[in-house]
Write an enzyme that holds these catalytic residues in place. Structure first.
Site, mmCIF file in Angstrom:
data_model
loop_
_atom_site.group_PDB
_atom_site.id
_atom_site.type_symbol
_atom_site.label_atom_id
_atom_site.label_comp_id
_atom_site.label_asym_id
_atom_site.label_seq_id
_atom_site.Cartn_x
_atom_site.Cartn_y
_atom_site.Cartn_z
ATOM 1 N N TRP A 285 -21.285 12.662 -18.542
ATOM 2 C CA TRP A 285 -21.574 12.826 -17.117
ATOM 3 C C TRP A 285 -22.899 13.559 -16.909
ATOM 4 O O TRP A 285 -23.338 14.342 -17.762
ATOM 5 C CB TRP A 285 -20.457 13.618 -16.444
ATOM 6 C CG TRP A 285 -19.097 12.993 -16.484
ATOM 7 C CD1 TRP A 285 -18.013 13.449 -17.180
ATOM 8 C CD2 TRP A 285 -18.672 11.807 -15.816
ATOM 9 N NE1 TRP A 285 -16.936 12.627 -16.989
ATOM 10 C CE2 TRP A 285 -17.307 11.603 -16.146
ATOM 11 C CE3 TRP A 285 -19.304 10.888 -14.970
ATOM 12 C CZ2 TRP A 285 -16.577 10.532 -15.663
ATOM 13 C CZ3 TRP A 285 -18.564 9.821 -14.490
ATOM 14 C CH2 TRP A 285 -17.223 9.649 -14.826
ATOM 15 N N TRP B 97 1.748 1.758 -3.461
ATOM 16 C CA TRP B 97 0.697 2.382 -4.270
ATOM 17 C C TRP B 97 0.755 3.901 -4.126
ATOM 18 O O TRP B 97 0.576 4.640 -5.097
ATOM 19 C CB TRP B 97 -0.674 1.849 -3.845
ATOM 20 C CG TRP B 97 -1.801 2.417 -4.636
ATOM 21 C CD1 TRP B 97 -2.630 3.434 -4.266
ATOM 22 C CD2 TRP B 97 -2.222 2.036 -5.954
ATOM 23 N NE1 TRP B 97 -3.536 3.703 -5.262
ATOM 24 C CE2 TRP B 97 -3.306 2.855 -6.306
ATOM 25 C CE3 TRP B 97 -1.779 1.067 -6.860
ATOM 26 C CZ2 TRP B 97 -3.963 2.735 -7.520
ATOM 27 C CZ3 TRP B 97 -2.433 0.960 -8.091
ATOM 28 C CH2 TRP B 97 -3.506 1.784 -8.400
ATOM 29 N N ASN C 9 -10.434 2.637 3.644
ATOM 30 C CA ASN C 9 -10.060 2.558 2.236
ATOM 31 C C ASN C 9 -11.045 1.742 1.401
ATOM 32 O O ASN C 9 -11.397 2.123 0.277
ATOM 33 C CB ASN C 9 -8.659 1.965 2.089
ATOM 34 C CG ASN C 9 -8.186 1.967 0.646
ATOM 35 O OD1 ASN C 9 -8.063 3.024 0.039
ATOM 36 N ND2 ASN C 9 -7.930 0.796 0.096
ATOM 37 N N GLU D 298 0.837 -1.208 0.000
ATOM 38 C CA GLU D 298 0.000 0.000 0.000
ATOM 39 C C GLU D 298 0.867 1.252 0.000
ATOM 40 O O GLU D 298 0.516 2.260 -0.618
ATOM 41 C CB GLU D 298 -0.933 -0.014 1.210
ATOM 42 C CG GLU D 298 -1.985 -1.108 1.170
ATOM 43 C CD GLU D 298 -2.836 -1.051 -0.081
ATOM 44 O OE1 GLU D 298 -3.419 0.018 -0.357
ATOM 45 O OE2 GLU D 298 -2.922 -2.067 -0.800
ATOM 46 N N TRP E 260 -15.972 12.309 -11.582
ATOM 47 C CA TRP E 260 -15.048 11.961 -10.491
ATOM 48 C C TRP E 260 -14.416 13.191 -9.862
ATOM 49 O O TRP E 260 -14.058 13.192 -8.674
ATOM 50 C CB TRP E 260 -13.961 11.011 -10.996
ATOM 51 C CG TRP E 260 -13.131 11.529 -12.134
ATOM 52 C CD1 TRP E 260 -13.377 11.368 -13.466
ATOM 53 C CD2 TRP E 260 -11.917 12.294 -12.050
ATOM 54 N NE1 TRP E 260 -12.401 11.982 -14.217
ATOM 55 C CE2 TRP E 260 -11.491 12.553 -13.370
ATOM 56 C CE3 TRP E 260 -11.154 12.776 -10.987
ATOM 57 C CZ2 TRP E 260 -10.341 13.282 -13.666
ATOM 58 C CZ3 TRP E 260 -9.997 13.507 -11.265
ATOM 59 C CH2 TRP E 260 -9.599 13.751 -12.600
ATOM 60 N N TRP F 6 -9.076 8.480 -7.433
ATOM 61 C CA TRP F 6 -10.370 8.787 -8.062
ATOM 62 C C TRP F 6 -10.361 8.406 -9.540
ATOM 63 O O TRP F 6 -11.344 7.885 -10.074
ATOM 64 C CB TRP F 6 -10.730 10.259 -7.875
ATOM 65 C CG TRP F 6 -11.440 10.493 -6.573
ATOM 66 C CD1 TRP F 6 -10.918 10.954 -5.406
ATOM 67 C CD2 TRP F 6 -12.820 10.214 -6.295
ATOM 68 N NE1 TRP F 6 -11.879 10.986 -4.428
ATOM 69 C CE2 TRP F 6 -13.052 10.544 -4.942
ATOM 70 C CE3 TRP F 6 -13.877 9.727 -7.057
ATOM 71 C CZ2 TRP F 6 -14.302 10.396 -4.339
ATOM 72 C CZ3 TRP F 6 -15.131 9.577 -6.465
ATOM 73 C CH2 TRP F 6 -15.333 9.907 -5.121
#
Length: 489
Positions: A317, A289, A352, A286, A370, A393
């Site tokens: 959208w 990431w 998370n 993590e 987003w 996102w």
């Protein structure tokens, strides 16, 4: 020992710690060698149209972090100087006041921050002042982990493998034992006068109850995590009803602890106790990431605003202020979504797994851009981090690097039943549903009338019905995503 040396300015930003702070360590070394005075400074930057200055929750955290950093620096002998304004102008003013000939700092992430730093460097260099930037926020400098064809990685797993093949990150340095102060005190603004904490209304009660900012709290939390929860991290990190995560993200975001400190502490813990190995590896992944997102942002400076996949620029959208407001306030009618959004509002943080669920719901069930979710998280998260926020996102939306496939649409009912099986997480943050049996806690609108009456739940009065039907919303999303996929092939 000489005492007539020109001072060094140490410009703190998102590195609010003493230990493993390369800029501060370099200044402290100069102090130890020839008595060079060190002036620590933090600049509250003016807006200037930058949407990525700290949001409300981050400002609350910043107050506490600066308060503790200031006390720690005072103990070392050189108090923290607080100034407001344009960084280049403020630093030029401090150079004039103090005769400083060098500015030491640690690099920041984000296109606007990088542009400001370049402008600061250019203006100070023109005055004959040297600027020395360091890396305090990442394991490795962006650009040092690349594919065999010398291009940036766009998929996490090969990036992670390449990272693991690198030499170990440098070992963290200790905090300085002392700093030489300037010959004359430097005037400072008052932290209290900055108004970083809300007063009218004071909405930060949940943050105060949940968090303690500062380097000491970060160090204590890491030790607690490595002493126990890390052993089950690989299996427990997806359970919002359990205390299975490190909750170090806000400390990392403000630089109260650095990734090298976490990396070496986790490696050491796993070496000492074999049963921690799998959990520590999952935990460090993590951290990898986070590293991936930061390296990607350096290569793609428009990441916070523009989809990495250009096909999404023309995605159909929807603009739906009512639905967006319901999502923001945790009134969507889907308990796991609402629990997450209320946890965010109350504590400035969200688990998370739940972040992925609420992100999928906003983007795919509601077809709301987003960027709306990114902006809301930026203002409400105590761990708001421009690289993680943008990268994650875009991942959920399917338009970023290593993006989730467009057909992955989280079912909020099944996600709740899988990761909060007894409904404990929902009951904690959606108390109006607390008396519902676990069978119905994630789908109260399907509960028999008698069950609802016994639990004291009146739909549309105590708790809303779903604002969209997930099945129909999923079909709508797949059609929209399928269209841009087909049109781009």
């Amino acid at each position: 020992m000489k005492t007539d040396q020109a001072p060094i300015l140490v410009w703190f930003r998102t590195d609010l710690r003493l230990a493993d702070n390369p800029a501060l360590t370099a200044a402290a070394t100069a102090t130890a060698q020839d008595g060079t005075p060190v002036i620590p400074v933090y600049i509250r930057e003016e807006d200037g149209g930058d949407p990525w200055l700290p949001g409300g929750a981050s400002r609350w955290w910043l107050h506490g972090s600066l308060e503790r950093l200031g006390k720690a620096l005072e103990t070392l002998g050189s108090p923290l100087v607080l100034r407001s304004g344009d960084p280049a102008t403020v630093l030029e003013s401090l150079v004039e006041e103090t005769g400083a000939q060098a500015v030491l700092c640690n690099r920041r992430a984000g296109p606007s921050a990088i542009a400001r730093d370049r402008r600061v460097g250019k203006r100070l260099t023109a005055r004959g002042v040297t600027v020395h930037p360091h890396n305090a926020a990442l394991l490795y400098e962006p650009g040092t982990i690349r594919t065999k064809s010398d291009t940036p990685f766009r998929v996490f797993t090969p990036f992670w493998k390449a990272l693991l093949s690198m030499p170990e990150p440098p070992r963290p340095t200790r905090a300085p034992s002392g700093l030489t102060p300037p010959a004359k005190p430097v005037s400072s603004e008052s932290l209290k006068d900055w108004g970083l904490r809300p007063t009218a209304p004071d909405w930060a009660g949940g943050l105060r109850a949940r968090w303690t900012p500062g380097e000491e709290a970060a160090r204590e939390r890491l030790a607690e995590f490595l002493d126990g929860p890390v052993a089950v991290y690989a299996t427990e990190r997806d359970r919002p009803d359990h205390d299975g995560t490190s909750t170090l993200s806000p400390h990392l975001a403000f630089g109260e602890i650095g990734p090298r400190q976490i990396w070496h502490a986790a490696r050491h813990a796993a070496a000492q106790r074999h049963e921690l190995a799998s959990g520590a590896e999952a935990f460090l992944r993590e951290l990898g990431w986070r590293e991936f997102n930061h390296h990607m942002l350096r290569e793609e400076p428009d990441l916070p605003d523009t989809p990495l996949d250009a096909r999404f620029v023309h995605f159909p959208w929807r603009k739906d202020e009512s639905a967006l407001h319901a999502w923001q306030r945790g009134r969507t009618g889907y308990p796991i979504v609402d629990a997450g959004m209320r946890q965010l509002w109350r504590t400035g943080w969200m688990h998370n797994r739940v972040r992925m669920i609420v992100g999928s719901f906003l983007i795919k069930d509601l077809l709301i851009p987003w960027q709306e979710g990114e902006a809301w998280f930026w203002d409400t998260l105590v761990d708001a981090d421009i690289a993680n926020n943008a990268g994650n996102w875009q991942w959920v939306a399917g338009c970023g690097a290593d993006a989730a496939p467009f057909f992955r649409v989280f079912n909020p009912i099944l996600q709740g039943e899988k990761f909060d099986p007894e409904g404990d997480y929902v009951r904690r943050f959606v108390p109006e549903l607390a008396k519902l049996p676990s069978r119905w806690i994630h789908k109260p609108w399907q509960a028999p009338d008698g069950v609802l009456r016994e639990a004291g739940v009146r739909l549309d009065r105590d708790y809303p019905r779903p604002i969209v039907d997930h099945g129909a919303a999923r079909d709508r999303a797949l059609a929209a995503f399928g269209h841009i996929k087909t049109s781009g092939d």
